[in-house]
Design an enzyme around this catalytic site. Structure first.
Site, short mmCIF file in Angstrom:
data_model
loop_
_atom_site.label_atom_id
_atom_site.label_comp_id
_atom_site.label_asym_id
_atom_site.label_seq_id
_atom_site.Cartn_x
_atom_site.Cartn_y
_atom_site.Cartn_z
N HIS A 1 11.26 -1.95 -2.34
CA HIS A 1 12.47 -1.27 -1.88
C HIS A 1 12.70 -1.52 -0.39
O HIS A 1 13.82 -1.83 0.04
CB HIS A 1 12.37 0.24 -2.10
CG HIS A 1 12.51 0.67 -3.51
ND1 HIS A 1 13.69 0.57 -4.21
CD2 HIS A 1 11.63 1.24 -4.37
CE1 HIS A 1 13.52 1.05 -5.44
NE2 HIS A 1 12.26 1.46 -5.54
N HIS B 1 5.82 -1.39 -5.55
CA HIS B 1 7.17 -0.94 -5.91
C HIS B 1 7.92 -0.43 -4.67
O HIS B 1 9.06 -0.85 -4.41
CB HIS B 1 7.07 0.16 -6.96
CG HIS B 1 8.38 0.71 -7.38
ND1 HIS B 1 9.15 0.16 -8.37
CD2 HIS B 1 9.09 1.77 -6.91
CE1 HIS B 1 10.26 0.85 -8.50
NE2 HIS B 1 10.26 1.84 -7.62
N GLU B 2 7.28 0.44 -3.91
CA GLU B 2 7.95 1.00 -2.72
C GLU B 2 8.12 -0.06 -1.63
O GLU B 2 9.13 -0.08 -0.94
CB GLU B 2 7.18 2.20 -2.19
CG GLU B 2 7.25 3.41 -3.11
CD GLU B 2 8.68 3.84 -3.43
OE1 GLU B 2 9.54 3.81 -2.53
OE2 GLU B 2 8.92 4.21 -4.59
#
Length: 93
Positions: free
Chosen positions: A33, A29-30
């Site tokens: 980003h 997820h990170e």
């Protein structure tokens, strides 16, 4: 919630199944980003070594503990500087 269900959440077998899944999910997820910002022209995450699959770069220990206990949590946010986005690239889908 019955006590037996609550205790099952903290069993060793549950830990062996859930912990790798949580680490992978938070890391991806990170990383997503950081990659999105990088594709838009912001190299901040790359310069800080955050474009990696190394969970140690992304995991916040308190956020992981809260995620384990309460079902919601967080990771270390990837630094993004929108001022560095390349204006020649469209942010529209």
């Amino acid at each position: 919630m019955p006590l037996t269900n609550l205790l099952d959440r903290f069993s060793v077998s549950n830990l062996l199944v859930r912990l790798p899944a949580l680490l992978l999910a938070l890391t991806l997820h990170e990383l997503g980003h950081g990659l999105a910002a990088y594709k838009l022209g912001d190299p901040t995450a790359k310069q800080q070594g955050r474009l990696t699959l190394n969970p140690l770069k992304h995991i916040d220990p308190l956020g992981l503990l809260v995620l384990w206990l309460a079902g919601f949590g967080w990771a270390k946010p990837v630094p993004v500087n929108p001022a560095r986005f390349d204006r020649k690239r469209s942010m529209r889908a």
